[in-house]
Scaffold this motif. Structure first.
Motif: not given
Length: 239
Positions: A179-182, A212-213, A217-219
């Protein structure tokens, strides 16, 4: 959204003697290790992928991102010199965007280029591994710079938090907990590298649409929130 004066001051701060030593040391170490591995093992696609993924992308890129991202604004906030910059007739979003562009440029220059060089040293461009990991480093540079720039605006311990995320969350939990990989910039960038090199040489746990999403979103989200934090700092100073 770009101010040459702010950029020049940021470059000068990031490429000062102490930070420059660290920035140059990591790529130099990667190149030295690549040369030694090539002499000892010859051309080996698997070895090349393991070194570029395990050291370049998993360690060098995030560390340089921490240095460039937090260093672009964190020290100015900590020592109070940001007040002089905010007193200038420069829009706050312009300040953030300029510092982000500088942080991205520094991170790319000191991570993506050495990664490409190391890839060619290890095995030429067999299976496009060198190109794949260079692309991954370029993409990761953008997200790391935005994320760590945000940390520089919200905490005096931005470097510590950045190292915790890069070395503990991504490298430790990201390798043990599915789950952490996501929620890993490294995994998102590996998805793009996998598309170039093909399965068997690069493995990612995240699908392309998700990667990609989340990268976008993070950037965008980190940059926007950093701008809000800077505006709040201005209001507090003016009061």
């Amino acid at each position: 959204m770009y101010n040459p004066t702010v950029a020049r001051l940021t470059y000068r701060a990031l490429l000062g003697r102490r930070r420059a030593l660290i920035l140059f040391a990591l790529p130099a170490l990667l190149i030295a290790i690549s040369l030694a591995v090539r002499l000892l093992t010859g051309v080996d696609d698997k070895v090349a992928a393991e070194l570029l993924g395990g050291f370049a992308l998993a360690t060098m890129v995030p560390l340089i991102g921490v240095i460039a991202g937090t260093g672009a604004i964190g020290p100015e906030i900590d020592d109070g010199s940001i007040v002089y910059l905010l007193a200038k007739p420069v829009k706050r979003p312009t300040i953030i965007m300029t510092k982000l562009i500088v942080a991205i440029a520094i991170t790319m220059a000191f991570s993506a280029i050495p990664t490409l060089v190391a890839g060619f040293i290890l095995n030429g461009n067999g299976q496009s591994i060198a190109i794949a990991y260079m692309i991954a480093a370029l993409v990761a540079s953008v997200a790391y710079s935005a994320l760590f720039l945000l940390l520089g605006t919200v905490s005096r311990h931005a470097v510590v938090f950045g190292l915790v995320y890069a070395l503990i969350w991504e490298s430790l939990f990201g390798s043990l907990v599915d789950g952490a990989k996501t929620l890993s910039v490294q995994q998102w960038s590996l998805t793009l590298a996998e598309k170039v090199a093909g399965e068997g040489y690069v493995d990612s746990a995240v699908g392309m649409p998700t990667a990609v999403v989340l990268l976008a979103l993070v950037t965008v989200g980190a940059t926007a929130y950093a701008g809000q934090r800077l505006r709040r700092l201005t209001l507090a100073g003016e009061e």
